[in-house]
Design an enzyme around this catalytic site. Structure first.
Site, PDB file in Angstrom:
ATOM      1  N   TRP A 294      -1.167   7.865   7.931  1.00 42.21           N
ATOM      2  CA  TRP A 294      -1.689   6.581   8.424  1.00 42.21           C
ATOM      3  C   TRP A 294      -0.527   5.627   8.744  1.00 42.21           C
ATOM      4  O   TRP A 294      -0.584   4.863   9.689  1.00 42.21           O
ATOM      5  CB  TRP A 294      -2.604   5.961   7.352  1.00 42.21           C
ATOM      6  CG  TRP A 294      -3.096   4.587   7.707  1.00 42.21           C
ATOM      7  CD1 TRP A 294      -4.223   4.274   8.403  1.00 42.21           C
ATOM      8  CD2 TRP A 294      -2.458   3.331   7.395  1.00 42.21           C
ATOM      9  NE1 TRP A 294      -4.335   2.919   8.549  1.00 42.21           N
ATOM     10  CE2 TRP A 294      -3.268   2.310   7.950  1.00 42.21           C
ATOM     11  CE3 TRP A 294      -1.296   2.960   6.729  1.00 42.21           C
ATOM     12  CZ2 TRP A 294      -2.959   0.965   7.830  1.00 42.21           C
ATOM     13  CZ3 TRP A 294      -0.979   1.617   6.614  1.00 42.21           C
ATOM     14  CH2 TRP A 294      -1.809   0.631   7.162  1.00 42.21           C
ATOM     15  N   HIS A 295       0.538   5.705   7.920  1.00 43.81           N
ATOM     16  CA  HIS A 295       1.654   4.776   8.101  1.00 43.81           C
ATOM     17  C   HIS A 295       2.422   5.010   9.386  1.00 43.81           C
ATOM     18  O   HIS A 295       3.008   4.094   9.944  1.00 43.81           O
ATOM     19  CB  HIS A 295       2.621   4.863   6.914  1.00 43.81           C
ATOM     20  CG  HIS A 295       2.101   4.168   5.703  1.00 43.81           C
ATOM     21  ND1 HIS A 295       1.253   4.779   4.819  1.00 43.81           N
ATOM     22  CD2 HIS A 295       2.288   2.906   5.245  1.00 43.81           C
ATOM     23  CE1 HIS A 295       0.944   3.924   3.861  1.00 43.81           C
ATOM     24  NE2 HIS A 295       1.553   2.780   4.090  1.00 43.81           N
ATOM     25  N   GLY A 296       2.460   6.237   9.844  1.00 41.60           N
ATOM     26  CA  GLY A 296       3.206   6.473  11.079  1.00 41.60           C
ATOM     27  C   GLY A 296       3.196   7.922  11.471  1.00 41.60           C
ATOM     28  O   GLY A 296       2.954   8.808  10.647  1.00 41.60           O
TER      29      GLY A 296
ATOM     30  N   PHE B 185       2.765  -0.001  12.006  1.00 43.47           N
ATOM     31  CA  PHE B 185       1.882   1.029  11.448  1.00 43.47           C
ATOM     32  C   PHE B 185       0.461   0.905  11.989  1.00 43.47           C
ATOM     33  O   PHE B 185       0.120  -0.030  12.639  1.00 43.47           O
ATOM     34  CB  PHE B 185       1.872   0.970   9.925  1.00 43.47           C
ATOM     35  CG  PHE B 185       3.234   1.181   9.327  1.00 43.47           C
ATOM     36  CD1 PHE B 185       4.205   1.922  10.024  1.00 43.47           C
ATOM     37  CD2 PHE B 185       3.570   0.660   8.106  1.00 43.47           C
ATOM     38  CE1 PHE B 185       5.464   2.118   9.481  1.00 43.47           C
ATOM     39  CE2 PHE B 185       4.825   0.853   7.560  1.00 43.47           C
ATOM     40  CZ  PHE B 185       5.774   1.570   8.249  1.00 43.47           C
TER      41      PHE B 185
END
Lengths: 525, 368
Positions: A376-378, A525
């Site tokens: 999800w962050h990247g 993000f």
């Protein structure tokens, strides 16, 4: 428009003035929030407003259908007009080159109507299908704009391993700011309706204002519809106490961002950009600098978001609760980015089975949830590695049953405190190692970083002086916050401490703030 | 709570906040204290306050500033009439030539006079530098005050900041490449400063408060940026990306930005004016050194052929050589002026240029 920019202060001042004038007219206030939020978001790139509008209308319609309600002609007209007019306004500044966006939205509308008709005609379980549509649209937006290039490149790399040569499909798109946040927020709306936890809204204005609410639009907290949406229907009390506490919360967040995060950023950047040339001490110092940079950057943003929302009479959920005082990984995830970790728990971990099955299944669910949380962050393998690492330490602590032991240990103040200090120190080291995966550009950098630290191990570095200069006051503040169990030190403490803490924060912002407006890490993000 | 109590509480809180902020700055962000004792000179621009004495304190150094009755940083008084067989050098510049951050004995003007005297040239150096001056103000000072000292040599300091100062002061402008006087006055903030300087409390604050100094510096930087932007925008003076713009009428000739054209005209005008009063004219380059950046000559901002029209002395090579041997030439924690070594190198360079020139030798060889 960044919270730490002069433009935002002008924007917010003007916005608050109009908002205050319309304090007795809820719908006008909600309209102001919607317009203000779109101006705020459009200041990055007005074309990305189309994505928010698509997400809003999709969840508005699916929300109503999931609950079993029939859409009235008026509701359909309103949603269609909102989508088309909103798109037109969003593309107006770049009309000629963005005409394709309008075309895409019209196509989307046609397809949406077809899908709605098909679901109503050919399926029995409408609710499930509408939930499926909502999730597909939101994850589709996320997938196209955030993950296409990553998955395409990974596929090509994977094929190369077997000697197959594929052409990579690369989309030349910029990542829309905050897309991971608002898509997750709107998904929670549809899922909660499906689960019967809340009723859908009939009012498109309130729904759109909820999705685009500017204080938390671009970097969270990822609010739950059941908590935030009802606040758009209640008359909001603009009282002095909320305004003052909101203002000081905002200033506290600003202090963490512009004084600590932005001043530590160049140190961390220097170390991470060239780890091969650094000494072991420099690498450790750079890693510590990043550990506090990311905390102050993100928690600073959350505080500013909560502070500005509180000034407007809204309550936004707590997102950080002194995470570096965690004793175990599960405690860490109850204190760090709480809105995401609770989202992952409620909408991913529990549906996967949570801890209801066998021990192996629990560990699998934990690891899978953390890996997806990392993703999800990247779109990078380093984030997946970070997620896997978080999953691994969660499983490890579960195997050792440390959380259970903490809850069942006999009450003995001094020994408990010493045990806590030891556990906090171990956990802090584990967190710091995790940030190495998170910050590194590639797994090769992680490897060279780790070999650099352990080859000729030493702590001393010239960088410590600058790091400790900015960190020492924060450590003192956090120790007081931890000891007093009070997060809002600038508002809810003894007046002597309060006055001095306020003066310190203000003086730091005026005299020690890093020059220039630096973007927040989580905007990516 | 009664109104009286409330008032007392608010006043106490303000007072405590100021004390807190003062100590905060001293501990966490030490600021240089460099009060500017300037007032209006009779000819419409800034001048040093006559007979003033004050201190400049920075994290690097502490220097005593003593100004004589004519507004010159010197312990001596100068008469307009010079002694027979005495070469008089009148210098114009900003804080670099005025000797900010160094004592009088370590300033460029003092060292230049000393060096020349030691080497057998009894020259007298009169320092008409005022902090904040650009080339336009130097030219006005030369025409209005400098000429009265009957100079044999006029030295102008050249620093890249002059490009902006000349635009900001708006004393001169170019009309079809001709230099014209635009305004008779440029006295930024002088009225307020003159009024405030009457109060000993204010003088105490400007000489002792790091908080005041920090706030003033920050405000001044913002105002300067704003003024420079406004002036250049309103008059389209500095075209954007001017380096890349080519003059449409002479397609092979690059278009020179307005601020550079103006600076060149001002320097040439100063040279012509000096000739008209029988004085030689020289320009001294102040190399620019920003913290953690490579040093460069301020001359790099001027057209390359400027050296054929003007006599220019630049210490850049010597500075770079010394810097490569880890010698500091600028105060890095203060206001970034030349330190003692920096002043000495520039004075040495100008001295040797003068001694090696035919002009100084023929001056003393000539029957007076």
């Amino acid at each position: 428009m960044l919270f730490n920019s002069f433009h935002f202060f002008i924007f917010f001042g003007f916005f608050f003035f109009l908002y205050y004038l319309s304090r007795n007219h809820l719908r006008i206030q909600n309209s102001l929030i919607l317009i203000g939020s779109y101006i705020f978001y459009g200041s990055w790139d007005e074309r990305f407003l189309v994505l928010i509008i698509v997400s809003t209308v999709t969840d508005y319609v699916t929300g109503l259908r999931i609950s079993g309600e029939k859409l009235t002609r008026q509701q359909i007209m309103r949603a269609t007009i909102f989508m088309l007019v909103g798109t037109l306004i969003a593309i107006l500044p770049t009309f000629a080159e963005s005409l394709w966006i309008l075309g895409s939205v019209v196509c989307f509308l046609f397809v949406a109507i077809l899908i709605v008709c098909s679901i109503d005609k050919f399926t029995l379980n409408h609710r499930k299908w509408y939930l499926f549509v909502s999730i597909c649209v939101n994850l589709g937006l996320l997938g196209v704009f955030k993950y296409t290039n990553f998955f395409s490149a990974s596929l090509v790399d994977f094929a190369n391993v077997f000697g197959w040569h594929l052409d990579q499909i690369t989309l030349n798109v910029i990542l829309p700011v905050g897309i991971s946040f608002y898509t997750f927020q709107t998904m929670s709306y549809s899922i909660d309706i499906y689960r019967g936890k809340m009723k859908p809204t009939h009012n498109l204005l309130e729904m759109a204002s909820f999705v685009a609410f500017f204080p938390q639009l671009v970097a969270g907290p990822i609010e739950r519809a059941s908590h935030l949406l009802p606040q758009f229907f209640k008359s909001r009390q603009l009282n002095k106490s909320d305004f003052t506490s909101g203002l000081w919360l905002f200033i506290w967040g600003l202090y963490k961002k512009v004084v600590i995060a932005d001043n530590l950023a160049p140190i961390a950047d220097r170390v991470f950009s060239n780890p091969e040339t650094m000494t072991s001490g420099d690498l450790i110092a750079g890693l510590i600098a990043f550990t506090f940079q990311i905390y102050c950057d993100f928690s600073g943003y959350s505080d500013m978001a909560r502070g500005s929302a509180r000034m407007l009479g809204f309550d936004i959920m707590l997102n950080f609760k002194l995470p570096y005082f965690s004793r175990t990984p599960s405690e860490f995830w109850q204190r760090w980015h709480i809105s995401l970790s609770s989202w992952l728990r409620d909408y991913l971990y529990i549906p996967l089975g949570g801890n209801r099955g066998t021990t192996f299944r629990t560990y699998r669910n934990l690891t899978l949830t953390m890996v997806l949380g990392g993703l999800w962050h990247g779109a990078n393998w380093t984030f997946i590695a970070w997620g896997a690492y978080q999953g691994f330490i969660l499983v490890l602590y579960r195997l050792l049953a440390i959380d259970n032991w903490l809850h069942s240990r006999p009450t003995n103040n001094i020994i408990n405190k010493l045990q806590d200090i030891l556990l906090i120190s171990i956990m802090f080291i584990l967190i710091v190692i995790g940030w190495l995966f998170f910050r590194a550009d590639s797994l090769t950098v992680v490897a060279s970083f780790l070999s650099g630290i352990f080859y000729d191990f030493q702590i001393s570095s010239k960088l410590w002086h600058d790091i400790m200069f900015y960190l020492s006051p924060l450590i003192i503040f956090q120790l007081i916050q931890h000891y007093k169990n009070e997060l809002e030190l600038l508002y809810n403490t003894h007046y002597i401490l309060k006055i001095n803490a306020r003066l310190f924060a203000l003086c730091s912002i005026i005299f020690l703030a890093s020059s220039g407006e630096q973007q927040f890490i989580y905007f990516d993000f | 709570m009664s109104t009286f109590k409330k008032t007392i509480l608010i006043i106490s809180l303000i007072f405590y906040s100021l004390i807190f902020a003062e100590y905060f700055v001293r501990i966490f962000s030490p600021e240089k204290i460099m009060p500017r004792y300037v007032t209006s000179a009779p000819y419409g621009i800034r001048g040093n306050i006559p007979n003033s004495t004050y201190w400049h304190t920075t994290p690097d150094t502490r220097a005593h500033m003593r100004i004589n009755s004519a507004g010159i940083r010197s312990d001596k008084e100068y008469s307009y009439t010079k002694k027979p067989r005495q070469c008089r050098i009148v210098i114009f510049g900003d804080s670099f030539f005025m000797g900010y951050e160094v004592s009088l004995e370590d300033s460029f003007a003092y060292l230049l006079e000393n060096e020349l005297n030691i080497r057998g040239y009894p020259c007298e150096v009169i320092n008409l530098a005022v902090s904040g001056f650009g080339t336009a103000e130097m030219l006005v000072a030369l025409q209005e005050e400098g000429k009265k000292y009957q100079p044999d040599l006029v030295i102008f300091q050249w620093h890249e900041s002059d490009l902006d100062e000349n635009i900001r002061s708006n004393l001169y402008s170019l009309n079809k490449d001709t230099l014209v006087r635009k305004n008779n006055k440029y006295l930024p903030g002088i009225k307020t400063r003159d009024w405030l300087m009457q109060f000993s409390v204010y003088r105490f604050i400007i000489e002792n408060s790091q908080l005041y100094s920090a706030l003033r510096e920050s405000a001044a930087t913002k105002i300067k940026r704003f003024l420079a932007k406004n002036t250049s925008n309103s008059q389209s003076r500095t075209p954007p990306h001017s380096d890349n713009i080519v003059d449409a009428t002479h397609s092979t000739k690059p278009l020179v930005p307005y601020n550079i054209k103006l600076a060149v005209k001002l320097l040439l005008s100063a040279k012509n004016y000096s000739s008209s009063i029988n004085a030689k004219f020289m320009v001294v380059d102040v190399p620019v050194k920003w913290k953690n950046q490579e040093m460069y000559s301020s001359l790099s901002k001027l057209p390359k052929d400027i050296g054929s029209d003007l006599s220019i002395v630049t210490p850049i090579n010597k500075f770079k050589q010394l810097e490569s041997n880890n010698n500091l030439l600028y105060y890095e924690n203060g206001a970034g002026h030349w330190n003692v070594l920096g002043n000495k190198i520039v004075a040495d360079q100008v001295t040797s240029t003068l001694i090696n020139s035919d002009w100084l030798n023929s001056f003393y060889a000539m029957p007076q």
